[in-house]
Design a protein around this motif. Sequence first.
Motif, mmCIF file in Angstrom:
data_model
loop_
_atom_site.group_PDB
_atom_site.id
_atom_site.type_symbol
_atom_site.label_atom_id
_atom_site.label_comp_id
_atom_site.label_asym_id
_atom_site.label_seq_id
_atom_site.Cartn_x
_atom_site.Cartn_y
_atom_site.Cartn_z
ATOM 1 N N GLY A 119 0.819 -1.071 0.163
ATOM 2 C CA GLY A 119 0.038 0.228 -0.131
ATOM 3 C C GLY A 119 0.630 1.178 0.167
ATOM 4 O O GLY A 119 0.244 2.510 0.069
ATOM 5 N N TYR A 120 2.259 1.436 -0.225
ATOM 6 C CA TYR A 120 3.191 2.522 -0.510
ATOM 7 C C TYR A 120 3.706 3.042 -1.776
ATOM 8 O O TYR A 120 3.666 1.915 -2.940
ATOM 9 C CB TYR A 120 4.256 2.094 0.143
ATOM 10 N N GLU A 121 2.950 4.298 -2.250
ATOM 11 C CA GLU A 121 3.178 4.796 -3.357
ATOM 12 C C GLU A 121 4.508 5.210 -2.972
ATOM 13 O O GLU A 121 4.546 6.554 -2.283
ATOM 14 C CB GLU A 121 2.124 6.126 -3.475
ATOM 15 N N LEU A 122 5.684 5.001 -3.451
ATOM 16 C CA LEU A 122 6.881 5.757 -3.718
ATOM 17 C C LEU A 122 6.727 7.799 -4.739
ATOM 18 O O LEU A 122 5.674 7.865 -5.648
ATOM 19 C CB LEU A 122 7.694 5.058 -5.076
ATOM 20 N N LEU A 123 7.435 7.736 -3.423
ATOM 21 C CA LEU A 123 7.107 9.858 -3.678
ATOM 22 C C LEU A 123 8.275 10.255 -4.443
ATOM 23 O O LEU A 123 9.288 9.555 -4.852
ATOM 24 C CB LEU A 123 7.309 10.245 -2.172
ATOM 25 N N PHE B 258 2.001 5.431 2.604
ATOM 26 C CA PHE B 258 0.820 4.918 2.829
ATOM 27 C C PHE B 258 -0.476 5.343 1.927
ATOM 28 O O PHE B 258 -1.391 6.770 2.218
ATOM 29 C CB PHE B 258 0.348 4.468 4.148
ATOM 30 N N ARG B 259 -1.270 4.683 0.809
ATOM 31 C CA ARG B 259 -2.782 5.105 0.475
ATOM 32 C C ARG B 259 -3.120 5.936 0.981
ATOM 33 O O ARG B 259 -4.114 6.355 1.171
ATOM 34 C CB ARG B 259 -2.893 4.269 -0.400
ATOM 35 N N TYR B 260 -3.691 4.915 2.794
ATOM 36 C CA TYR B 260 -4.943 5.847 3.181
ATOM 37 C C TYR B 260 -4.224 6.239 4.708
ATOM 38 O O TYR B 260 -2.961 6.030 5.217
ATOM 39 C CB TYR B 260 -6.054 4.475 3.472
ATOM 40 N N LEU C 180 -2.634 -3.766 -1.574
ATOM 41 C CA LEU C 180 -2.820 -2.768 -3.120
ATOM 42 C C LEU C 180 -3.278 -3.716 -3.768
ATOM 43 O O LEU C 180 -1.968 -4.336 -4.482
ATOM 44 C CB LEU C 180 -1.416 -1.984 -2.864
ATOM 45 N N ASP C 181 -4.885 -3.206 -4.051
ATOM 46 C CA ASP C 181 -4.872 -3.883 -5.314
ATOM 47 C C ASP C 181 -5.706 -2.894 -6.072
ATOM 48 O O ASP C 181 -6.808 -2.355 -5.907
ATOM 49 C CB ASP C 181 -5.677 -5.022 -4.648
ATOM 50 N N GLY C 182 -5.125 -2.876 -6.749
ATOM 51 C CA GLY C 182 -5.592 -1.502 -7.997
ATOM 52 C C GLY C 182 -5.713 -0.442 -7.739
ATOM 53 O O GLY C 182 -4.333 -0.041 -6.560
ATOM 54 N N THR D 114 -7.196 -0.705 -1.543
ATOM 55 C CA THR D 114 -6.051 -1.044 -0.478
ATOM 56 C C THR D 114 -6.690 -2.184 0.096
ATOM 57 O O THR D 114 -7.683 -1.443 1.378
ATOM 58 C CB THR D 114 -5.389 -0.151 0.375
ATOM 59 N N LEU D 115 -6.439 -2.759 0.381
ATOM 60 C CA LEU D 115 -7.170 -3.836 1.347
ATOM 61 C C LEU D 115 -6.454 -4.437 2.076
ATOM 62 O O LEU D 115 -5.566 -4.176 2.646
ATOM 63 C CB LEU D 115 -7.169 -5.286 0.235
ATOM 64 N N THR D 116 -7.308 -5.075 3.563
ATOM 65 C CA THR D 116 -6.694 -4.669 4.909
ATOM 66 C C THR D 116 -6.157 -6.498 5.370
ATOM 67 O O THR D 116 -8.066 -7.189 5.372
ATOM 68 C CB THR D 116 -7.043 -4.239 6.195
#
Length: 368
Positions: free
Chosen positions: A32-36, A75-77, A349-351, A354-356
Amino acid sequence: MVPPYSLGMVHERVLRGYLLEEVVAWLLRSSGYELLSAAHDQEKNPAYRVLKQRHNGMAVRGRGAWHQADALGEFRYVPPFSHPVRLFVEAKFTGTNVGLPTVRNGHGVVHDVNENVVTSVHGAAPSRPRPRYHYSYAIFSTAGFSRDAQEYALAHQISLIDLSMPDFEGLRNLVSTRARRVHEVLDPLPAKQRPRVHQLRTHLRRRLLQVVDDYSYFMDGDDVPVLPRSVTQPLDDIAQNLSSRQTPGLVLAFPSGPFVLGLTSENLYAFVDYACRHPTHTVHLRRLPQTASHPVWQVRPAESPGAYAMTFSLPEQVESWIRAQEETVNDRARWIKRNVLSTMTIYWLDGDHTLTFQLRYAPTELRQ
């Protein structure tokens, strides 16, 4: 004059660490982490920017200084009652374990950036809120960590992930052999013709993100280098190997204790398929025969043990502590279940979602 951070100043051992950092940062996308990049900071006023591009990579503003951030994810959320979470990723590809100075440096960096307390932007117009973030730090090592490093990390909540386990052998070999090939190509070149390390990393990151059609990292203003084919081929090999799932996958698991686990599997998608059907499920844990420098643990679903298997290791101090708790009376076992080993939470991360997942296990399962 040798250009700053050219390969004339970097040993092959250090190059392995840089490439490993990119691979680990990419693998963490699944958690769930997006590179910055510096271009993600849209603040127009330079005085209030927290990310900026330097000649040797991106830097993050702290309260007292700017800090190098070769691999930074968000993190996306946003967790409840918290600021957005950003994660520094540092990877060490060495033959000896990582010592206290590396962990202490990580703590100093994350403490300084979290102390960057300006909360509003002032100008001629009315002041407006300024985004704030909670920064964390994770160090990955192919040779484990010293006792002092582990104790310091636990005390200051720096995450240590040990990549010395047998399951990571393929990943270690992939990075090591390609780093050697890049170094062999660049070594005979005149110093002025050697690309900077930042350019090599940027090329590899671009190739890895192309694998998953994620172009958000490369926003307007980012420098995309053009390198000789002899240099880029080994880097492209890394991306191709990872996209073909020839190396084990990696996800972060968050238990109730003050540490993070790096779970790996040769078939990570078997776990994902099962967890999507059973987002919360009970698992069995067992210690495997000692094939690494310290015990390796295996986790399987309790109701369908053949559905998937993942492995992880614990810091040596935590490992000793858990064993000590096992050998005591039932009240301590109940205390572990209630306070430390009740659940492991995994984000996937699914598309765009973000699933938990939650893995629940009982302390009575923590026996050889």
